[in-house]
Design an enzyme around this catalytic site. Structure first.
Site, PDB file in Angstrom:
ATOM      1  N   ASN A 157       1.068  -1.300   0.084  1.00 36.48           N
ATOM      2  CA  ASN A 157       0.050  -0.152   0.071  1.00 36.48           C
ATOM      3  C   ASN A 157       0.792   1.381  -0.082  1.00 36.48           C
ATOM      4  O   ASN A 157       0.284   2.538  -0.324  1.00 36.48           O
ATOM      5  CB  ASN A 157      -1.099   0.100   1.142  1.00 36.48           C
ATOM      6  N   GLY A 232       2.161  -5.244   7.263  1.00 32.05           N
ATOM      7  CA  GLY A 232       1.300  -6.242   6.632  1.00 32.05           C
ATOM      8  C   GLY A 232       0.123  -6.713   7.618  1.00 32.05           C
ATOM      9  O   GLY A 232      -0.152  -5.762   8.327  1.00 32.05           O
ATOM     10  N   SER A 233      -0.309  -7.809   7.076  1.00 36.23           N
ATOM     11  CA  SER A 233      -1.521  -8.223   7.803  1.00 36.23           C
ATOM     12  C   SER A 233      -1.215  -8.812   9.151  1.00 36.23           C
ATOM     13  O   SER A 233      -0.287  -9.214   9.503  1.00 36.23           O
ATOM     14  CB  SER A 233      -2.251  -9.093   6.758  1.00 36.23           C
ATOM     15  N   ASN A 234      -2.378  -8.765  10.060  1.00 40.23           N
ATOM     16  CA  ASN A 234      -2.238  -9.094  11.377  1.00 40.23           C
ATOM     17  C   ASN A 234      -1.696 -10.758  11.589  1.00 40.23           C
ATOM     18  O   ASN A 234      -0.811 -11.192  12.307  1.00 40.23           O
ATOM     19  CB  ASN A 234      -3.500  -8.862  12.135  1.00 40.23           C
ATOM     20  N   VAL A 236      -0.204 -12.636   9.133  1.00 42.34           N
ATOM     21  CA  VAL A 236       1.053 -12.909   8.720  1.00 42.34           C
ATOM     22  C   VAL A 236       2.117 -12.381   9.851  1.00 42.34           C
ATOM     23  O   VAL A 236       3.090 -12.980  10.170  1.00 42.34           O
ATOM     24  CB  VAL A 236       1.794 -12.258   7.291  1.00 42.34           C
ATOM     25  N   GLY A 237       1.740 -10.963  10.505  1.00 37.88           N
ATOM     26  CA  GLY A 237       2.593 -10.483  11.538  1.00 37.88           C
ATOM     27  C   GLY A 237       2.774 -11.578  12.719  1.00 37.88           C
ATOM     28  O   GLY A 237       3.629 -11.811  13.191  1.00 37.88           O
ATOM     29  N   GLU A 254       4.168  -3.832  12.186  1.00 38.53           N
ATOM     30  CA  GLU A 254       3.148  -2.859  11.966  1.00 38.53           C
ATOM     31  C   GLU A 254       1.777  -3.303  11.141  1.00 38.53           C
ATOM     32  O   GLU A 254       1.999  -3.761  10.073  1.00 38.53           O
ATOM     33  CB  GLU A 254       3.631  -1.655  11.252  1.00 38.53           C
ATOM     34  N   CYS A 288      -3.116   1.952   6.473  1.00 35.88           N
ATOM     35  CA  CYS A 288      -3.300   1.072   7.691  1.00 35.88           C
ATOM     36  C   CYS A 288      -3.857   2.279   8.579  1.00 35.88           C
ATOM     37  O   CYS A 288      -4.430   2.087   9.537  1.00 35.88           O
ATOM     38  CB  CYS A 288      -1.605   0.983   8.381  1.00 35.88           C
ATOM     39  N   GLU A 468       7.861   2.778  13.994  1.00 30.10           N
ATOM     40  CA  GLU A 468       8.908   3.171  12.731  1.00 30.10           C
ATOM     41  C   GLU A 468       9.004   4.628  12.748  1.00 30.10           C
ATOM     42  O   GLU A 468       8.382   5.583  13.390  1.00 30.10           O
ATOM     43  CB  GLU A 468       8.192   2.529  11.738  1.00 30.10           C
TER      44      GLU A 468
END
Ligand code: UN1
Length: 498
Positions: A157, A232-234, A236-237, A254, A288, A468
Site C-alpha cells: 500500500n 502487513g496483515s495481522n 502474517v505478523g 506494523e 493502515c 517506525e
C-alpha cells in the site's frame, strides 16, 4: 508461472551489488490493478535466493558497521537527491503497479525523500548517552550498535515510503539488509534499490529479493538474520513473530488499524467532511491509517450523513494516472472479494447501506478491481464492521451522545493506530489527547498523513510496541552498548567501594 512476454521488462533480484534472476528462474507477473495490463515480471524467489541474499548481507556487515555514520549519511543524501530527480517517473510507475492516484503516488515518493534526508542527518547524530559514574576516575557511556543483518518485509500500500522507512533507518544505524517487497508492488522497491546502487552504496549492504512467503519465511527463520521489520496483515505478523521468537530475534510489526474520526456537535463541519472523505477514501481506503469508523455526535449525525452522501456521489473512480480520478482501484481481485464479503456481514448484523457496497464495473472500470466508496450506517461499536480491518473504501458510521462515549468507542477495538477528533472546544481536544489510546492522535485533521519525523505505530493489535520513523526507528535498529572506562589505575568495585 506465467509465460514470459518479451514486450515487457523482466527485473531481477539484487544480491551482492548484482542483478540476478531467482535460482530456479521462476517469475511473477506484475499487473496494473486498474486495467489488468501486464507491466513486467519479477523473480519468484525461494529458499536458495534467501540464503544467497543473507550471506551477501552478512559478508558486508563488518565493513558497513565500521563505515563512519556521517559517511553512511552522505550516501543517503545522494539517494534523496536521486529520488527527487526521479520523482515523477517513480510516481507514475507506482500508480501503474499499485493503483493510487498520481498525486498520492508523488506523496509516497516524497515520504521516501523526506526519510532519506532525515536519516542522512542522523548520521551526524545517532546520540548515545554520557552519564556520571558512581566511582571516581571512571567514565560511563551508552553507544548504539547495529544489530547485524535485518530482513525488511514490506506491504503493497506504500510501495516506496515503507521500504524507505525501514531500509534508511536500518542502514544509517549500520545494519545490512535484505528487502523483500510485496509481490503486488515490486517495481517501486526495485527503483529504490536502483537509487541506492546509483548513490554508491557498497555491494551487499542492501539486497533485494522479490517473491512471496516462499522467500519471506526463510528470511525470518535464517539464523544469520538478527531482526525482522514487517508491515502487513495481522495474520502474517503473528506468524512471523512466533517464528522469530524461536530464535529470540528482534521483530517490529506494523499490522493495521481500525481508525476512527470523532465529530463532536461543535465541530467545523466543512473541515470535518473534508477530513473524513480524504481519510476514508484517499488511497481507496487502503492505508493502515485510513479512517474506517466515523463516530458522530447525534446532534450533527443527520447533517454529516447527508453531506457525506453528496460528497461520495461526486467521487470519480478511474485509473490513477487520469487527472480527473479521485479514487483508484483496490490492489487485487482477492482483496476486492474480501472487502465485498463485509457487505453481507454488515447486513446480517443490522447495519444499513447508505451508498456503495458493490464492485464498480461501468465502462473501463470493468477491466480493473474497482469498488464503490461505501457508507454503512446504524453501526454499533461491537459489530464486525466496527471491529475488523476491512482495508478498502468502506466507512462505518456510529452515533454517540457524549465525548466520553465517543472516546470509549474509539478505544474499543483490537487495534490502536490512529484516531482523530473534530471539535472547536480546547477542553474536549485536550481530553481526547489524554484519553485516546492510539499511537497517533489528530486534532481537527483526518487519521492519515503522519510525517516521518515522529514515531509511527500503534497500540494493541497494531503491532508489538515498536515504532517506525522518527527516533523510534533507531531504537529498534540498534542495541545499547554500555561502556565503562576506568582510568583510576586500580580495581574499583561498583556498589561496594566508595
Ligand atoms: C500505512 O498505511 O501503512 O500516515 C502508512 C499516513 C502515511 C503512511 C501510512 N504517511 O497515512
Amino acid at each position: 508461472m506465467p509465460t514470459n512476454d518479451a514486450s515487457v521488462p523482466t527485473y531481477h533480484n539484487y544480491i551482492g551489488g548484482a542483478w540476478v534472476p531467482a535460482a530456479d528462474g521462476r517469475v511473477i507477473a506484475n499487473r496494473d490493478p486498474a486495467n489488468g495490463e501486464l507491466l513486467g515480471y519479477v523473480p519468484d524467489s525461494g529458499q536458495a535466493d534467501a540464503e544467497r541474499a543473507v550471506q551477501s548481507a552478512k559478508d558486508a556487515c563488518d565493513s558497513w558497521r565500521k563505515t563512519p555514520a556521517p559517511k553512511r549519511g552522505e550516501i543517503l543524501y545522494r539517494v534523496g537527491r536521486l529520488l527527487e530527480e526521479r520523482k515523477e517517473a517513480l510516481a507514475q510507475q507506482m500508480t501503474r503497479e499499485m493503483g493510487k492516484v498520481l498525486v498520492e503516488a508523488r506523496g509516497d515518493v516524497q515520504e521516501a525523500i523526506d526519510m532519506a534526508y532525515y536519516m542522512a542527518g542522523e548520521g551526524r547524530r545517532l546520540f548515545g548517552v554520557v552519564v556520571p559514574s558512581e566511582l571516581p576516575n571512571k567514565a560511563a557511556l551508552g553507544l548504539h550498535d547495529p544489530l547485524g543483518v535485518i530482513a525488511c518485509i514490506t506491504p503493497w500500500n506504500f510501495p516506496m515510503a515503507i521500504p524507505a522507512w525501514k531500509t534508511m533507518a536500518a542502514l544509517i544505524a549500520g545494519n545490512t539488509l535484505v528487502l523483500k517487497p510485496a509481490p503486488d508492488t515490486p517495481f517501486s522497491s526495485i527503483s529504490l534499490v536502483e537509487a541506492f546502487n546509483d548513490a554508491g552504496l557498497p555491494p551487499g549492504v542492501l539486497n533485494l529479493v522479490c517473491g512471496g512467503a516462499e522467500v519471506g519465511m526463510p528470511l525470518v527463520r535464517h539464523a544469520d538474520v538478527a531482526g525482522v521489520s514487517f508491515t502487513g496483515s495481522n495474520a502474517v505478523g503473528r506468524l512471523i513473530n512466533v517464528e522469530a521468537a524461536q530464535q529470540l530475534k528482534r521483530v517490529t510489526l506494523e499490522l493495521g488499524g481500525k481508525n476512527a474520526i470523532i465529530v463532536m456537535d461543535d465541530a467545523d463541519l466543512d473541515l470535518a467532511i473534508d477530513g473524513i472523505v480524504w481519510s476514508a477514501f484517499g488511497t481507496t481506503g487502503q492505508r493502515c491509517t485510513a479512517c474506517s469508523r466515523l463516530i458522530v455526535h447525534r446532534q450533527v449525525r443527520a447533517e454529516v450523513e447527508q453531506r457525506l452522501l453528496a460528497r461520495v456521489a461526486q467521487l470519480r473512480l478511474g485509473h490513477g494516472l487520469e487527472p480527473t480520478t479521485d479514487v483508484g482501484p483496490v490492489i487485487n481481485a482477492t482483496q476486492r472479494e474480501r472487502i465485498h464479503s463485509y457487505m453481507a456481514v454488515a447486513h446480517q448484523e443490522g447495519a444499513r447501506l447508505l451508498t456503495g457496497g458493490d464492485f464498480a464495473t461501468e465502462g473501463d472500470l470493468a477491466q480493473g478491481n474497482f469498488y464503490r466508496p461505501t457508507l454503512l450506517t446504524d453501526v454499533t461499536p461491537t459489530m464486525r464492521v466496527a471491529q475488523e480491518e476491512i482495508f478498502g473504501p468502506v466507512l462505518s458510521i456510529i452515533e454517540i451522545g457524549s465525548l466520553a462515549e465517543a472516546i470509549a468507542v474509539n478505544n474499543h477495538t483490537p487495534y490502536g493506530l490512529s484516531s482523530a477528533i473534530f471539535t472547536q472546544d480546547i477542553n474536549r481536544a485536550q481530553t481526547a489527547i489524554r484519553d485516546m489510546t492510539t499511537g497517533i492522535v489528530y486534532i481537527n485533521a483526518g487519521t492519515i498523513g503522519a510525517e516521518i519525523q515522529l514515531p509511527f505505530g500503534g497500540t494493541r493489535g497494531t503491532g508489538n510496541g515498536h515504532r517506525e520513523a522518527g527516533l523510534g526507528a533507531l531504537e529498534f535498529f540498534t542495541e545499547w552498548k554500555a561502556v565503562y572506562i576506568d582510568y583510576s589505575g586500580h580495581l574499583q568495585r561498583a556498589q561496594i567501594d566508595s
